[in-house]
Design an enzyme around this catalytic site. Structure first.
Site, short mmCIF file in Angstrom:
data_model
loop_
_atom_site.label_atom_id
_atom_site.label_comp_id
_atom_site.label_asym_id
_atom_site.label_seq_id
_atom_site.Cartn_x
_atom_site.Cartn_y
_atom_site.Cartn_z
N PRO A 19 0.68 -1.28 -0.19
CA PRO A 19 -0.24 -0.45 0.01
C PRO A 19 0.79 0.95 -0.09
O PRO A 19 1.89 1.38 0.56
CB PRO A 19 -0.97 -0.28 1.46
CG PRO A 19 -1.35 -1.49 1.51
CD PRO A 19 0.37 -2.24 1.16
N ASN A 20 0.45 2.36 -1.14
CA ASN A 20 1.17 3.84 -0.80
C ASN A 20 2.39 4.05 -1.43
O ASN A 20 2.41 5.06 -1.71
CB ASN A 20 0.75 4.25 0.58
CG ASN A 20 -0.33 4.67 1.24
OD1 ASN A 20 -1.30 5.21 0.92
ND2 ASN A 20 -1.11 3.84 2.19
N ARG A 27 5.15 11.17 -2.30
CA ARG A 27 5.79 11.22 -0.42
C ARG A 27 7.04 11.50 -0.08
O ARG A 27 7.77 11.79 -0.43
CB ARG A 27 5.25 9.79 -0.46
CG ARG A 27 3.70 8.98 -0.59
CD ARG A 27 4.37 7.06 0.15
NE ARG A 27 4.00 7.58 1.06
CZ ARG A 27 4.40 5.92 2.12
NH1 ARG A 27 4.34 5.05 1.14
NH2 ARG A 27 4.28 5.97 2.89
N TYR A 32 11.44 8.55 1.68
CA TYR A 32 10.90 7.64 0.40
C TYR A 32 12.50 7.99 -0.84
O TYR A 32 12.42 7.38 -1.36
CB TYR A 32 10.32 7.66 -0.04
CG TYR A 32 9.54 7.26 1.43
CD1 TYR A 32 9.54 5.81 1.96
CD2 TYR A 32 7.83 7.46 1.63
CE1 TYR A 32 8.80 5.82 3.62
CE2 TYR A 32 7.81 7.66 3.16
CZ TYR A 32 7.33 6.04 3.15
OH TYR A 32 6.61 5.45 4.71
N ASN A 84 8.50 -5.02 -0.74
CA ASN A 84 8.15 -4.01 0.53
C ASN A 84 6.56 -3.75 0.77
O ASN A 84 6.04 -3.79 -0.16
CB ASN A 84 8.65 -2.33 -0.32
CG ASN A 84 8.11 -1.16 0.70
OD1 ASN A 84 8.24 -1.89 2.21
ND2 ASN A 84 9.04 -0.33 0.17
N ALA A 87 3.32 -0.61 5.47
CA ALA A 87 2.86 -0.75 6.59
C ALA A 87 2.23 -1.77 7.03
O ALA A 87 2.23 -2.09 7.85
CB ALA A 87 1.55 0.95 6.78
N GLU A 108 13.02 -8.42 2.33
CA GLU A 108 11.88 -7.59 2.47
C GLU A 108 12.72 -6.42 2.98
O GLU A 108 13.86 -5.84 3.13
CB GLU A 108 11.02 -7.35 4.53
CG GLU A 108 10.36 -7.33 4.69
CD GLU A 108 9.87 -7.41 5.87
OE1 GLU A 108 9.50 -7.84 6.38
OE2 GLU A 108 9.31 -5.97 6.73
N HIS A 110 12.21 -1.83 2.71
CA HIS A 110 12.17 -0.83 2.99
C HIS A 110 13.29 0.11 2.74
O HIS A 110 14.06 0.56 2.66
CB HIS A 110 11.40 -1.11 4.99
CG HIS A 110 10.54 -1.83 5.15
ND1 HIS A 110 9.32 -2.11 5.07
CD2 HIS A 110 11.21 -3.11 5.88
CE1 HIS A 110 9.02 -2.56 5.54
NE2 HIS A 110 9.93 -3.33 6.27
N ARG A 117 12.13 5.69 12.86
CA ARG A 117 10.63 6.21 12.88
C ARG A 117 9.80 6.12 13.83
O ARG A 117 10.24 5.99 15.29
CB ARG A 117 10.78 5.85 12.05
CG ARG A 117 11.54 6.44 10.52
CD ARG A 117 11.23 6.30 9.17
NE ARG A 117 9.77 7.07 9.03
CZ ARG A 117 8.75 6.98 7.77
NH1 ARG A 117 8.55 5.74 6.87
NH2 ARG A 117 7.77 7.62 8.32
C1 DQA Z 1 8.01 1.51 3.85
C2 DQA Z 1 8.22 1.48 5.64
C3 DQA Z 1 6.59 1.58 6.37
O1 DQA Z 1 6.63 1.85 7.67
C4 DQA Z 1 5.47 2.74 4.80
O2 DQA Z 1 4.68 2.23 5.79
C5 DQA Z 1 6.05 2.39 4.02
C6 DQA Z 1 6.95 2.44 3.09
C7 DQA Z 1 9.37 1.76 3.70
O3 DQA Z 1 9.82 1.50 2.09
O4 DQA Z 1 10.49 2.60 4.43
O5 DQA Z 1 4.82 2.73 2.96
O6 DQA Z 1 7.72 0.09 4.26
#
Ligand code: DQA
Length: 157
Positions: A19-20, A27, A32, A84, A87, A108, A110, A117
């Protein structure tokens, strides 16, 4: 949902974005980086060529799409995944169970250093069943994730 078709030759690595992550580029670049998802996937396609891998990608805001993609992966010849979960990394035992059940190594990644954070980002639900975890390198986290997948695939069974 957005899919990135297969490019390259060699063992297939599925790159999953939760998501996102379709909003990368809009963002917070402090967390990011400045690249959008298309640019990240372009970089990965080039790197896959250098590593002798094929890559394809999927971004979805829906937990079930990630679960389905993971569970279908081995059956259609995917050798490894870079994921990735966004959240969902912090909350989703469904994604965790799919990673555990999928039968392929999952790296995984990020973009941000989630450990540096907010406190709620320190809990990682999926990471204990991932083959490796890479965080905090911005878009290069994905490159390192693909290199980690290549390394895992080169290890003797
Ligand atoms: C993320 C870190 C997560 O906490 C966040 O909700 C994201 C992006 C990252 O790539 O740093 O959407 O996965």
């Amino acid at each position: 949902m957005k899919t990135y078709p297969r490019t390259g030759q060699g063992p297939l690595v599925l790159v999953l974005h939760g998501p996102n992550l379709g909003a990368l580029g809009r963002r917070d670049p402090g967390h990011y980086g400045a690249l959008d998802l298309d640019q990240i996937m372009d970089r990965l396609a080039k790197l896959a060529g250098e590593l002798g891998l094929a890559v394809e990608g999927l971004q979805s805001d829906a937990e079930g799409d990630l679960v389905e993609a993971l569970l279908a992966a081995a059956g259609r010849g995917v050798a490894a995944a870079v994921c990735n979960p966004g959240a969902l990394a912090h909350t989703s035992y469904a994604v965790r169970d799919a990673v555990e059940a999928c039968g392929i190594p999952v790296v995984e990644v990020h973009l941000s250093n989630v450990h540096a954070r907010e406190r709620w980002r320190h809990h990682l639900a999926v990471a204990p069943v991932a083959a490796a975890v890479i965080a905090g390198m911005g878009p290069a986290s994905y490159d390192l994730g693909l290199r980690a997948a290549a390394d895992l695939l080169a290890r003797p069974a």
